[in-house]
Design an enzyme around this catalytic site. Sequence first.
Site, PDB file in Angstrom:
ATOM      1  N   HIS A  54      38.924  35.074  40.579  1.00  0.00           N
ATOM      2  CA  HIS A  54      39.910  35.387  39.381  1.00  0.00           C
ATOM      3  C   HIS A  54      40.942  36.296  39.986  1.00  0.00           C
ATOM      4  CE1 HIS A  54      35.641  34.193  36.972  1.00  0.00           C
ATOM      5  NE2 HIS A  54      35.406  34.735  37.615  1.00  0.00           N
ATOM      6  N   TYR A  55      41.761  35.275  38.660  1.00  0.00           N
ATOM      7  CA  TYR A  55      42.686  37.131  38.876  1.00  0.00           C
ATOM      8  C   TYR A  55      43.080  37.447  36.719  1.00  0.00           C
ATOM      9  CZ  TYR A  55      46.216  33.247  36.625  1.00  0.00           C
ATOM     10  OH  TYR A  55      47.174  32.323  35.935  1.00  0.00           O
ATOM     11  N   THR A  56      43.275  38.891  36.965  1.00  0.00           N
ATOM     12  CA  THR A  56      43.243  39.042  35.658  1.00  0.00           C
ATOM     13  C   THR A  56      44.403  38.902  34.802  1.00  0.00           C
ATOM     14  OG1 THR A  56      44.349  41.092  36.861  1.00  0.00           O
ATOM     15  CG2 THR A  56      41.696  41.148  37.124  1.00  0.00           C
ATOM     16  N   GLU A 126      37.153  40.311  40.102  1.00  0.00           N
ATOM     17  CA  GLU A 126      38.606  39.655  39.491  1.00  0.00           C
ATOM     18  C   GLU A 126      39.492  40.686  40.980  1.00  0.00           C
ATOM     19  OE1 GLU A 126      39.577  38.533  36.245  1.00  0.00           O
ATOM     20  OE2 GLU A 126      37.932  38.359  35.338  1.00  0.00           O
ATOM     21  N   HIS A 191      37.794  30.317  39.456  1.00  0.00           N
ATOM     22  CA  HIS A 191      37.464  30.024  37.811  1.00  0.00           C
ATOM     23  C   HIS A 191      38.712  28.955  37.238  1.00  0.00           C
ATOM     24  CE1 HIS A 191      37.579  32.186  33.994  1.00  0.00           C
ATOM     25  NE2 HIS A 191      36.721  31.291  33.890  1.00  0.00           N
ATOM     26  N   ASP A 201      43.410  30.711  36.785  1.00  0.00           N
ATOM     27  CA  ASP A 201      43.546  31.391  37.533  1.00  0.00           C
ATOM     28  C   ASP A 201      42.464  31.136  38.702  1.00  0.00           C
ATOM     29  OD1 ASP A 201      41.474  32.047  35.342  1.00  0.00           O
ATOM     30  OD2 ASP A 201      40.342  33.711  37.222  1.00  0.00           O
TER      31      ASP A 201
END
Length: 829
Positions: A54-56, A126, A191, A201
């Site tokens: 994921h990226y936040t 993340e 994700h 993401d």
Amino acid sequence: MNNRLFSFNSKNTKCSLVGQLFACVLLLTSCSSLPIKSLPSHNYSERIKFLVMHYTAIDYEKSVQALVEKGHVSSHYLIPQTNDETYTENELNIYQLVPESQRAWHAGKSYWQGRTELNDQSIGIEIVNVPQCRKLAQVADETTTYIRENSESKLCVFPDFDPKQVELIIKLSQDILKRNPDILPTQIVGHSDITPTRKNDPGPRFPWQQLYQAGIGAWYETDTVDKFWQIFEQEKANTGLIQAALKSYGYGVVETGELDAQTLDTLSAFQMHFVPWKVTGQPDSKTVATIFALLEKYFPEKATALLKRYKSELTATPEVLLTQKRGQVDQRFPEMERSTRALVNDRTTFKSYRGSGDIIIDNNDALSADIYINGQKINIRERMEIGERYQYSLKRRTVNGVNTLKVDNIFPEDASLNIIIPFPELEFNSKKQDKRFINVDKQINADIEHGFPGAALMVIKDGKVIKNTAYGYAQKYGDGGELLSSPLPMTTNTIFDIASNTKMFATNFALMKLVSEGRLDTNKSLSYYLPDYSGSGRETRRVKDLLTHSAGYGPQVRFFDENNKLGKAFYSQNSDKTKQLILTKVPFSMGRNTKHIYSDTDFMLLGMLIERITGKSLDQYCEFDIYQPLDLHNTLFNPLTKGKNKKQIAATEIHGTTRGGRVDFDNVRRYVLQGEVHDEKAFHSFSGVAGHAGVFSTTSDIAVLMQTLLNRGGYGSTQVFDQSVLDQFIKPADTDGSYGLGWRRNNNGALKWHFGPYASPSAYGHTGWTGTVTVIDPEHDLAIVLLTNARHSLVEGDETHYTFKGKAFETGKYGSIISLVYEAVLTGK
């Protein structure tokens, strides 16, 4: 690496350690008291199957707040970013937020390789990375490449990931894979891979290829991509095959055969992972080649089966794309397919009215030809010019109803020409208006005088508007329920909420168009087009069953009300959730074809069917593909968001949808409704756009649509559907002749309350709860549209038994006014 792995715990550390020791003592004590011996089984597997990146989308400090402190989402690991002002450590650390043995809330509703709810089976990482997203109107830098976010109103630009971050991602992933041997290369995903319709993401900048080179995840062989590219560049793969290939790799795409929204999102997710330099959502040959290269490497049996299907589909009979006709006659002469019966060739019929009509002749290469209308030869110049278009008026030759066209003596023998005869268009400026409708006017005006709010009536006969009148007021009451000192007058241009007439003049029109184009077969099961419509006998329901209201659904589900009869699980004031409930959850009240039960659910599903086939929302398809070609600008969903204002629109219920304060639910409207669809299901649960309700229109726009029906499929130069398809839709159902496909039928007086006592047996139309009624009577070449705001009236009765005062008037009872109109038309009085 171990000295850089940090763990968060929001509770007191000392208390936590004491608690853990106490738990261990209890466990040892418990185990020591039981005669348990080890007998290891070989029949098991690891719980963890997937690793999700994921990226936040927010900085480190906000990420900690979201993932650690707020309690809505979490992840197993968090990796910060260099140069993040909110990160104060001297070096990057990996933070463990949730033990791998526990379930972190990072995946949400998800799907990969046949498994759902991946929180139960995955580890989430993340990574702090902040894309810049903005609304489309705000994008000014034309030199920057933006990627479309799943929301159509936004565009996003994605920054590169920090190299130090990537180094930690690789080391952490390698460590995770050592502990979790069941995570295979194709099970290391983003994700966006597991929720492509919701998430982007970790975006197109995530270094998937670099991870692969470090032994993490899947990638393709370039030579294999090139091999498949050569194949698919020559002969394109069809959409259904591409959907099947994506599904075979792991994506949760449903095979519909249409390049619909879910497919565009899934292709975008795939491209962000494997073709990040070209994220378009389009199935170009390189993207398809990449899918097959991955399948050949990791799932060779699936690749073989799909290639076999690809080759078989290439040899299949190609789908015939129907050319849109430019009129009721749009035909080449001499005819290509000729009968041995000489006198049946080069002849056809068309509909017209006395004193109207035109013929257009596009000359291909003829020097002369004889053209006859109703046996009369048209005077064409002696020598025709090759490649020229000729247009002649037919006013002196046409009659009401069926007219004949014959083409003969085309010279030279091998020459040809093309003839176009447009569909009839309405004559709106008839001087004979209103003279025969004294009793109609008396009745409606008397009702207005005694409290009925307002109405608009249009009658068309033999191609002419013979009645076009507005009565009363578009709005009488204000938000508090008090009479306005200056009520808003009704006009012939007032726009009405036509309620269930939406089913006919939006959904049914769209379905008839799709059948005419060969894109829909009403005899096929609904699940053929909506594969996710499954379970509990749904697979047996045909499109036809929904159109005849015999699928077995109850009249309605009050999704908008938490206290609906099916329970809180069926509460929805969100369009996507409502559609999912209808596809998979709404139960049948009885068996298929047991009984005709008029049901809004049937047409909700049909609206969703149109969206799936066309890849457009229902309002977009109807407004751009049907109404605009007919030059209709006042027939639309959600009019207040599309340039209309309240003063143009007739008001409906006075106290919102509370029935004068007798009904209550979350977000119930309590103000005068004007420009918002009245139907609560359409408004709250479908955002105003549904197959059963939601369209607003005027009498003149509806008249054009009714003339299209009387013309058997078209208007002017626009053909909407084929006349044989109209015959299919207005044909009486075998078990109840008052039902056609969607349309309600007079059926020899069975629906006298709707059609009155004089309508022909073939008359058809519909009604709408707000006070609208339509009648199309081909036998008399007559159509009637009465639009009222009967519900813009006080509600009378107790808390459970109540009625709208407007429905007590004859004008609000449909059949009475229709009866008077027929008397005026048929007797001339």
